[in-house]
Scaffold this active site. Structure first.
Site, PDB file in Angstrom:
ATOM      1  N   GLU A  21       0.813  -1.220   0.000  1.00  0.00           N
ATOM      2  CA  GLU A  21       0.000   0.000   0.000  1.00  0.00           C
ATOM      3  C   GLU A  21       0.848   1.274   0.000  1.00  0.00           C
ATOM      4  OE1 GLU A  21      -2.461  -1.286   3.618  1.00  0.00           O
ATOM      5  OE2 GLU A  21      -3.970  -0.428   2.273  1.00  0.00           O
ATOM      6  N   TYR A  53     -17.184  26.429   3.134  1.00  0.00           N
ATOM      7  CA  TYR A  53     -16.978  24.989   2.854  1.00  0.00           C
ATOM      8  C   TYR A  53     -16.124  24.768   1.619  1.00  0.00           C
ATOM      9  CZ  TYR A  53     -21.211  26.036   0.109  1.00  0.00           C
ATOM     10  OH  TYR A  53     -22.125  26.615  -0.728  1.00  0.00           O
ATOM     11  N   GLU A  73      -7.241   5.916  11.218  1.00  0.00           N
ATOM     12  CA  GLU A  73      -7.467   6.597  12.505  1.00  0.00           C
ATOM     13  C   GLU A  73      -6.553   7.821  12.634  1.00  0.00           C
ATOM     14  OE1 GLU A  73      -7.406   3.333  12.114  1.00  0.00           O
ATOM     15  OE2 GLU A  73      -8.760   2.335  13.510  1.00  0.00           O
ATOM     16  N   LYS A  98     -12.640   4.180   3.579  1.00  0.00           N
ATOM     17  CA  LYS A  98     -11.625   3.656   2.664  1.00  0.00           C
ATOM     18  C   LYS A  98     -12.311   2.541   1.871  1.00  0.00           C
ATOM     19  CE  LYS A  98      -6.876   1.791   2.825  1.00  0.00           C
ATOM     20  NZ  LYS A  98      -5.827   1.276   3.736  1.00  0.00           N
TER      21      LYS A  98
HETATM   22  N1  LIG Z   1      -9.019   0.038  12.156  1.00  0.00           N
HETATM   23  C1  LIG Z   1      -8.222  -0.130  11.063  1.00  0.00           C
HETATM   24  N2  LIG Z   1      -8.037  -1.346  10.551  1.00  0.00           N
HETATM   25  C2  LIG Z   1      -7.250  -1.501   9.491  1.00  0.00           C
HETATM   26  C3  LIG Z   1      -6.625  -0.410   8.867  1.00  0.00           C
HETATM   27  C4  LIG Z   1      -6.844   0.868   9.418  1.00  0.00           C
HETATM   28  O1  LIG Z   1      -6.325   1.913   8.937  1.00  0.00           O
HETATM   29  N3  LIG Z   1      -7.657   0.982  10.516  1.00  0.00           N
HETATM   30  N4  LIG Z   1      -5.856  -0.595   7.743  1.00  0.00           N
HETATM   31  C5  LIG Z   1      -5.672  -1.782   7.235  1.00  0.00           C
HETATM   32  C6  LIG Z   1      -4.944  -1.965   5.969  1.00  0.00           C
HETATM   33  O2  LIG Z   1      -4.196  -0.843   5.605  1.00  0.00           O
HETATM   34  C7  LIG Z   1      -6.021  -2.333   4.940  1.00  0.00           C
HETATM   35  O3  LIG Z   1      -6.800  -1.170   4.620  1.00  0.00           O
HETATM   36  C8  LIG Z   1      -5.529  -2.980   3.690  1.00  0.00           C
HETATM   37  O4  LIG Z   1      -6.636  -3.453   2.921  1.00  0.00           O
HETATM   38  C9  LIG Z   1      -6.227  -3.019   7.840  1.00  0.00           C
HETATM   39  N5  LIG Z   1      -7.063  -2.745   8.984  1.00  0.00           N
END
Ligand SMILES: Nc1nc2c(c(=O)[nH]1)N=C([C@H](O)[C@@H](O)CO)CN2
Length: 122
Positions: A21, A53, A73, A98
């Site tokens: 990523e 805005y 987060e 996402k």
């Molecule tokens: N609570 C979260 N869980 C996950 C995150 C995140 O940013 N916050 N990120 C990932 C990986 O980057 C994922 O997006 C890859 O597909 C996994 N879990």
């Protein structure tokens, strides 16, 4: 408290904790509710008294587009902090999606509410 709303703001950024990523960008979508007293702007019909805005959206597109955090987060927290510090917004409800992260899900994301307290008038 009144609100100013930004819904479905789309931006591409480097985001994610896995090695694969770190060399790509992925789509992020934000819904944002901003605590703001809209009465002064309405009373005077004056943009300078409103929370703009458009200006805020452009700033977030630049900030998030250049960011490279691992967790959503962290990006959510830093985005809320920027909104407070640069736009004097006392409270922010921010949802960050996402949508490409989990194939079987329509979208995944986090939601935070941060209340920084009233900003003193200058
Ligand atoms: N609570 C979260 N869980 C996950 C995150 C995140 O940013 N916050 N990120 C990932 C990986 O980057 C994922 O997006 C890859 O597909 C996994 N879990």
């Amino acid at each position: 408290m009144d609100k100013v709303l930004i819904k479905g703001l789309e931006v591409e950024a480097v985001i994610g904790v896995y090695d694969w990523e770190r060399g790509i960008t992925q789509k992020l979508v934000l819904d944002i509710e901003l605590d703001w007293d809209n009465r002064p702007a309405a009373r005077h019909d004056d943009l300078s008294l409103a929370l703009d805005y458009d200006r805020l959206s452009q700033r977030l597109l630049a900030f998030i587009g250049a960011s490279q955090y691992g967790l959503i987060e962290t990006l959510a927290e830093e985005t809320a902090r920027l909104i407070h510090e640069e736009f004097a917004v006392p409270g922010v409800l921010l949802t960050l999606y996402k949508p490409g992260a989990v194939k079987a899900a329509q979208t995944v994301g986090v939601q935070i509410y941060r209340n920084y307290g009233q900003v003193e008038a200058q």
